[in-house]
Design a protein around this motif. Structure first.
Motif, PDB file in Angstrom:
ATOM      1  N   SER A 153       0.819  -1.214   0.000  1.00  0.00           N
ATOM      2  CA  SER A 153       0.000   0.000   0.000  1.00  0.00           C
ATOM      3  C   SER A 153       0.854   1.266   0.000  1.00  0.00           C
ATOM      4  O   SER A 153       0.346   2.368  -0.200  1.00  0.00           O
ATOM      5  N   SER A 154       2.153   1.114   0.230  1.00  0.00           N
ATOM      6  CA  SER A 154       3.087   2.237   0.167  1.00  0.00           C
ATOM      7  C   SER A 154       4.393   1.731  -0.440  1.00  0.00           C
ATOM      8  O   SER A 154       4.643   0.521  -0.446  1.00  0.00           O
ATOM      9  N   PRO A 155       5.232   2.602  -0.960  1.00  0.00           N
ATOM     10  CA  PRO A 155       6.445   2.155  -1.656  1.00  0.00           C
ATOM     11  C   PRO A 155       7.396   1.362  -0.752  1.00  0.00           C
ATOM     12  O   PRO A 155       7.608   1.724   0.408  1.00  0.00           O
ATOM     13  N   LEU A 156       7.947   0.296  -1.303  1.00  0.00           N
ATOM     14  CA  LEU A 156       8.947  -0.503  -0.592  1.00  0.00           C
ATOM     15  C   LEU A 156      10.277  -0.344  -1.324  1.00  0.00           C
ATOM     16  O   LEU A 156      10.502  -0.939  -2.373  1.00  0.00           O
ATOM     17  N   LYS A 157      11.154   0.467  -0.766  1.00  0.00           N
ATOM     18  CA  LYS A 157      12.463   0.690  -1.384  1.00  0.00           C
ATOM     19  C   LYS A 157      13.566  -0.019  -0.607  1.00  0.00           C
ATOM     20  O   LYS A 157      14.468  -0.613  -1.186  1.00  0.00           O
ATOM     21  N   VAL A 158      13.467   0.056   0.705  1.00  0.00           N
ATOM     22  CA  VAL A 158      14.459  -0.582   1.571  1.00  0.00           C
ATOM     23  C   VAL A 158      13.717  -1.424   2.607  1.00  0.00           C
ATOM     24  O   VAL A 158      12.504  -1.232   2.828  1.00  0.00           O
ATOM     25  N   PRO A 159      14.393  -2.381   3.238  1.00  0.00           N
ATOM     26  CA  PRO A 159      13.714  -3.273   4.189  1.00  0.00           C
ATOM     27  C   PRO A 159      12.917  -2.559   5.271  1.00  0.00           C
ATOM     28  O   PRO A 159      11.849  -3.034   5.679  1.00  0.00           O
ATOM     29  N   GLY A 160      13.401  -1.410   5.715  1.00  0.00           N
ATOM     30  CA  GLY A 160      12.696  -0.662   6.755  1.00  0.00           C
ATOM     31  C   GLY A 160      11.295  -0.244   6.347  1.00  0.00           C
ATOM     32  O   GLY A 160      10.427  -0.019   7.200  1.00  0.00           O
ATOM     33  N   ASP A 161      11.050  -0.138   5.040  1.00  0.00           N
ATOM     34  CA  ASP A 161       9.728   0.268   4.560  1.00  0.00           C
ATOM     35  C   ASP A 161       8.667  -0.798   4.815  1.00  0.00           C
ATOM     36  O   ASP A 161       7.466  -0.521   4.754  1.00  0.00           O
ATOM     37  N   GLN A 299      20.402  -4.377   0.200  1.00  0.00           N
ATOM     38  CA  GLN A 299      19.899  -4.259   1.571  1.00  0.00           C
ATOM     39  C   GLN A 299      18.867  -5.342   1.870  1.00  0.00           C
ATOM     40  O   GLN A 299      18.842  -5.907   2.959  1.00  0.00           O
ATOM     41  N   TRP A 300      18.002  -5.632   0.881  1.00  0.00           N
ATOM     42  CA  TRP A 300      17.010  -6.701   1.057  1.00  0.00           C
ATOM     43  C   TRP A 300      17.706  -8.063   1.161  1.00  0.00           C
ATOM     44  O   TRP A 300      17.331  -8.897   1.985  1.00  0.00           O
ATOM     45  N   VAL A 301      18.713  -8.260   0.328  1.00  0.00           N
ATOM     46  CA  VAL A 301      19.472  -9.515   0.373  1.00  0.00           C
ATOM     47  C   VAL A 301      20.106  -9.697   1.748  1.00  0.00           C
ATOM     48  O   VAL A 301      20.002 -10.761   2.370  1.00  0.00           O
ATOM     49  N   ASP A 302      20.762  -8.656   2.220  1.00  0.00           N
ATOM     50  CA  ASP A 302      21.448  -8.729   3.516  1.00  0.00           C
ATOM     51  C   ASP A 302      20.472  -8.983   4.666  1.00  0.00           C
ATOM     52  O   ASP A 302      20.795  -9.685   5.619  1.00  0.00           O
TER      53      ASP A 302
END
Length: 330
Positions: A153-161, A299-302
């Motif tokens: 429902s909102s942008p996912l750019k980095v894992p924190g999102d 970042q997602w991989v890590d």
């Protein structure tokens, strides 16, 4: 004399009944949960066409898409009871028959579809199929859908999102840990319920292939899709051992050949539709496709890669290594 005629007539009727039963075509019910215009849906239709062309009057194939008969969670039980003869559930769905199939759920394990093919057609992939026989199932082949993307429902750019968001997942312990690794909340729900869950905002997002998101219109109720290619969604084509071995010797080879040809066709469709449906979603302007930079993807991989270690004992270190080696073509 009259008695003899009566007996003869009775025998004639009985023989006619037996002949009629023997002449009745074998019915194969093929149950799956996706739409007919998906790779799996097209594969099932192709199988029906090939079988009925080559075994006209001997075998009838009835295809039931969109979970009309059973969802993936129930179809294998139904198969073992003889209520359905063919199915192609997601690999995650057969973990209770062999937990090692969860290797396909490990995030960022495979680099591309060629690596997946090498693994599935190699000794470890064939061994996984063979292992199902002791549970009454016959693994007849792997069917591709494609790599999974993340919608939300909102942008996912980095894992924190992803933190705090609720994501629908298939019933897989690996996928539970995958989303927990980015502080998200995984929710196990049937595929047939996903659109409504997204539409009513009961969940914030989900993971799926381009073809599934397009055919089920998830993009219409999800404003953002991140092209993450973080995991694979493939299927295993199955029959019950009892049914498969019951097919007459002059029938089974033709059915199996048709099935293998249909799987090859389905995999070709999967590769083509992956990009076609992605472009259709972009063209609709209903959902924005988020492209990750190499640094953002890393970042997602890590964040997710530690999940491998958590399942090393359960899945087997050698099995995971075989999958990794497939990336180098070894």
């Amino acid at each position: 004399m009259k008695l003899l005629k009566t007996i003869a007539a009775s025998v004639s009727i009985t023989l006619a009944s037996v002949t009629s039963v023997l002449a009745a075509p074998i019915e194969i019910k093929f149950s799956h949960v996706v739409a007919e215009n998906t790779p799996k849906g097209k594969m099932a239709t192709k199988f029906k066409e090939l079988v009925e062309q080559r075994l006209s009057g001997k075998v009838v194939v009835k295809v039931f898409p969109n979970a009309q008969l059973f969802g993936d969670d129930k179809v294998l039980e139904a198969m073992l009871l003889g209520d359905v003869q063919l199915a192609a559930p997601a690999l995650s769905k057969i973990k209770k028959y062999n937990k090692q199939v969860q290797v396909f759920d490990l995030p960022f394990l495979f680099d591309d579809m060629a690596a997946i093919d090498r693994f599935q057609q190699g000794p470890e992939g064939k061994k996984l199929l063979k292992s199902l026989e002791k549970r009454g199932l016959v693994g007849l082949g792997y069917l591709h859908n494609g790599f999974k993307q993340l919608s939300a429902s909102s942008p996912l750019k980095v894992p924190g999102d992803a933190k705090g968001k609720k994501f629908r997942i298939m019933a897989s312990d690996v996928l539970v840990e995958q989303f927990r690794a980015v502080s998200a909340n995984p929710v196990k729900k049937p595929f047939a319920e996903v659109f409504t869950l997204l539409q009513t905002k009961a969940i914030d997002g989900q993971e799926n292939t381009w073809s599934n998101m397009y055919s089920k219109k998830f993009y219409e109720v999800q404003p953002y899709i991140t092209e993450s290619n973080h995991g694979v969604l493939d299927y295993v084509v199955l029959s019950s051992k009892e049914f498969w071995l019951s097919l007459p010797a002059d029938i089974r080879p033709t059915v199996e050949k048709a099935l293998q040809e249909a799987i090859v066709y389905g995999n070709q469709v999967a590769l083509a539709k992956d990009q076609e449906d992605k472009q259709a979603i972009i063209a609709s302007k209903r959902s924005q496709v988020v492209t990750l930079t190499p640094e953002e993807r890393q970042q997602w991989v890590d964040a997710m890669k530690p999940v491998w270690k958590k399942f090393e004992v359960e899945l087997g270190k050698d099995l995971i290594q075989a999958a990794i080696s497939a990336n180098q073509g070894k």
